[in-house]
Design a protein around this motif. Structure first.
Motif, short mmCIF file in Angstrom:
data_model
loop_
_atom_site.label_atom_id
_atom_site.label_comp_id
_atom_site.label_asym_id
_atom_site.label_seq_id
_atom_site.Cartn_x
_atom_site.Cartn_y
_atom_site.Cartn_z
N PHE A 68 -0.18 -33.78 3.98
CA PHE A 68 -1.14 -34.77 3.47
C PHE A 68 -1.73 -35.63 4.59
O PHE A 68 -2.93 -35.87 4.62
CB PHE A 68 -0.44 -35.66 2.43
N GLY A 69 -0.88 -36.06 5.50
CA GLY A 69 -1.33 -36.92 6.58
C GLY A 69 -2.22 -36.21 7.59
O GLY A 69 -2.79 -36.86 8.47
N HIS A 70 -2.32 -34.89 7.47
CA HIS A 70 -3.12 -34.14 8.45
C HIS A 70 -4.23 -33.32 7.80
O HIS A 70 -4.78 -32.39 8.39
CB HIS A 70 -2.20 -33.26 9.31
N LEU A 71 -4.56 -33.67 6.58
CA LEU A 71 -5.69 -33.05 5.87
C LEU A 71 -6.97 -33.51 6.58
O LEU A 71 -7.19 -34.71 6.74
CB LEU A 71 -5.66 -33.59 4.43
N GLY A 107 -3.27 -33.20 17.78
CA GLY A 107 -4.31 -32.50 18.53
C GLY A 107 -5.56 -32.15 17.75
O GLY A 107 -6.54 -31.69 18.34
N HIS A 108 -5.56 -32.35 16.40
CA HIS A 108 -6.81 -32.08 15.70
C HIS A 108 -7.51 -33.40 15.37
O HIS A 108 -7.03 -34.46 15.75
CB HIS A 108 -6.55 -31.24 14.45
N ARG A 109 -8.63 -33.27 14.69
CA ARG A 109 -9.47 -34.45 14.53
C ARG A 109 -9.69 -34.87 13.08
O ARG A 109 -9.72 -34.04 12.20
CB ARG A 109 -10.85 -34.18 15.15
N GLY A 110 -9.87 -36.17 12.90
CA GLY A 110 -10.37 -36.68 11.63
C GLY A 110 -9.43 -36.57 10.45
O GLY A 110 -9.88 -36.48 9.30
N CYS A 111 -8.09 -36.61 10.68
CA CYS A 111 -7.15 -36.56 9.55
C CYS A 111 -6.73 -38.01 9.20
O CYS A 111 -6.98 -38.93 9.97
CB CYS A 111 -5.93 -35.73 9.92
N PRO A 112 -6.09 -38.21 8.05
CA PRO A 112 -5.65 -39.57 7.68
C PRO A 112 -4.78 -40.22 8.76
O PRO A 112 -4.88 -41.42 8.99
CB PRO A 112 -4.86 -39.35 6.39
N THR A 113 -3.94 -39.43 9.43
CA THR A 113 -3.10 -39.99 10.49
C THR A 113 -3.96 -40.57 11.62
O THR A 113 -3.69 -41.65 12.13
CB THR A 113 -2.15 -38.90 11.05
N ALA A 114 -5.04 -39.85 11.98
CA ALA A 114 -5.92 -40.31 13.05
C ALA A 114 -6.63 -41.61 12.67
O ALA A 114 -6.84 -42.49 13.50
CB ALA A 114 -6.95 -39.23 13.38
N PRO A 172 -9.26 -38.16 17.31
CA PRO A 172 -8.14 -37.22 17.44
C PRO A 172 -6.83 -37.81 16.92
O PRO A 172 -6.65 -39.02 16.94
CB PRO A 172 -8.05 -37.00 18.96
N CYS A 173 -5.94 -36.93 16.44
CA CYS A 173 -4.62 -37.38 16.01
C CYS A 173 -3.59 -36.86 17.02
O CYS A 173 -3.90 -35.97 17.81
CB CYS A 173 -4.32 -36.92 14.58
N PRO A 174 -2.36 -37.39 17.01
CA PRO A 174 -1.37 -36.97 18.01
C PRO A 174 -1.05 -35.47 17.96
O PRO A 174 -0.57 -34.90 18.94
CB PRO A 174 -0.13 -37.79 17.65
ZN LIG Z 1 -3.56 -34.89 12.17
#
Ligand SMILES: [Zn+2]
Length: 378
Positions: A233-236, A248-255, A244-246
């Motif tokens: 969920f946090g990386h959708l 390595g991808h972009r634009g997720c809720p974590t980022a 960026p998120c930790p």
């Molecule tokens: Zn992420």
């Protein structure tokens, strides 16, 4: 006595805990029981001291004087615990999850047995009275728990725990039954029985903090999920062109929303170390770079809520967690993005923003203990 209670008696206790004192006629009507069966079912519960009769009032159903039934809430105590990487949070509650005492302190020693001993010491410090049961909640990123031979094995990398049989260890230390649960699931149960989800058959919970959590209540039940799936969920990806998120991808809720991401983005803009709470204060007071950052995060949150509501078909999304202030500071942007992603229809989803009291996580543990006691499950 409690282990052998019929389901109908459990439903009576649950109804009284969630909705408060009621006359026997009102209870019988709600639960589709005859008044005769209701009296038969409640008599042993009154004798055992779990139910009590309140002062005489006029029955709202038939106008006759009656003594409403209630649960002896304060006389039945529960222990709720939340473990983070470095702290143990404990609360003592009554049967309605009302907090009677609370304390949190650093974890002395991360060894599971030492943590259980510390929990026992906290229990003794917080209450002289015996407790009925306990609930421990564990969260954080990347946790996995597996069921082997009927026992839940807990993996909590942030505590250095791998395949720990926590429940029997806790039960030995505390001397009462103990439930072990994911912290976001426990918080969802708490909101369902005692919070803004009370009376709702369907709602979603999104938590904002060190990580982004999600739980779904449908048809009055928590939708069971594997830890690995919850971690998705946090990386959708909400926007492939986003920050960026930790991982390595972009634009997720974590980022957009995780405390550390917000602190790092604000730190870059301000060219100094800055804490999450300060970022929120600066954004609220109009500081330009923090304001821009928090507004963008608010829009991402609105889009995320729209996705949750559209796919799960819930009409209510509850926001909680220690980072929930972001939703308040960026409420206008959140609402605008939510409406935009719901075909321009304003107000199609009710968003409830909860307090960011960290004690709520430990209270979730107590709620799971209360539910185990009432429903007879574990
Ligand atoms: Zn992420």
């Amino acid at each position: 006595m409690w282990d052998t209670l019929p389901d109908a008696a459990r439903s009576i206790v649950k109804e009284l805990i969630i909705h408060g004192p009621q006359s026997r006629t009102a209870l019988a009507k709600t639960l589709h029981l005859s008044t005769g069966s209701l009296t038969r079912l409640t008599k042993p519960l009154v004798n055992a001291g779990l139910l009590v009769e309140r002062d005489v009032v006029h029955d709202p159903v038939n106008g006759r004087p009656t003594r409403p039934l209630d649960v002896a809430a304060a006389e039945h105590r529960f222990l709720g615990l939340k473990l983070t990487a470095d702290r143990i949070h404990a609360v003592i509650t009554g049967l309605r999850a009302e907090v009677i005492a609370a304390k949190d302190e650093p974890i002395d020693d991360h060894d599971p047995e030492a943590v259980c001993r510390q929990a026992r010491r906290l229990l003794d410090e917080l209450t002289g009275a015996p407790v009925v049961g306990a609930g421990v909640t564990i969260g954080g990123n990347g946790r996995a728990a597996t069921q082997v031979g009927g026992e839940l094995l807990v993996d909590a990398p942030y505590l250095g725990w791998h395949q720990v049989e926590l429940r029997p260890l806790m039960e030995r230390a505390l001397g009462v039954p103990c439930a072990v649960t994911n912290d976001v699931a426990a918080l969802a149960h708490q909101h369902h029985w005692f919070g803004p989800g009370r009376g709702l058959r369907d709602f979603a919970l999104v938590t904002i903090g060190a990580g982004i959590g999600y739980a779904l209540i449908q048809h009055d039940h928590l939708v069971a999920a594997a830890e690995a799936d919850l971690g998705m969920f946090g990386h959708l990806v909400l926007d492939p062109g986003g920050p960026p998120c930790p991982e390595g991808h972009r634009g997720c809720p974590t980022a957009y929303l995780a405390s550390r991401s917000v602190e790092m983005a604000a730190g870059l803009a301000l060219r100094r170390e800055v804490g999450y709470d300060e970022v929120m204060r600066l954004a609220a007071s109009g500081e330009r770079s923090c304001r821009t950052l928090v507004r963008e995060s608010g829009r991402a949150l609105g889009r995320l809520i729209a996705l949750v509501a559209t796919i799960s078909l819930v009409k209510t999304v509850i926001l909680a967690g220690e980072g929930v202030e972001l939703a308040r500071v960026a409420k206008d942007d959140l609402d605008a993005a939510l409406t935009e992603h719901r075909r321009g229809l304003p107000g199609s989803v009710e968003v409830v923003i909860e307090d960011d009291d960290f004690r709520e996580w430990a209270r979730g543990g107590a709620v799971v203990a209360i539910q185990s006691f009432v429903t007879g499950s574990d």
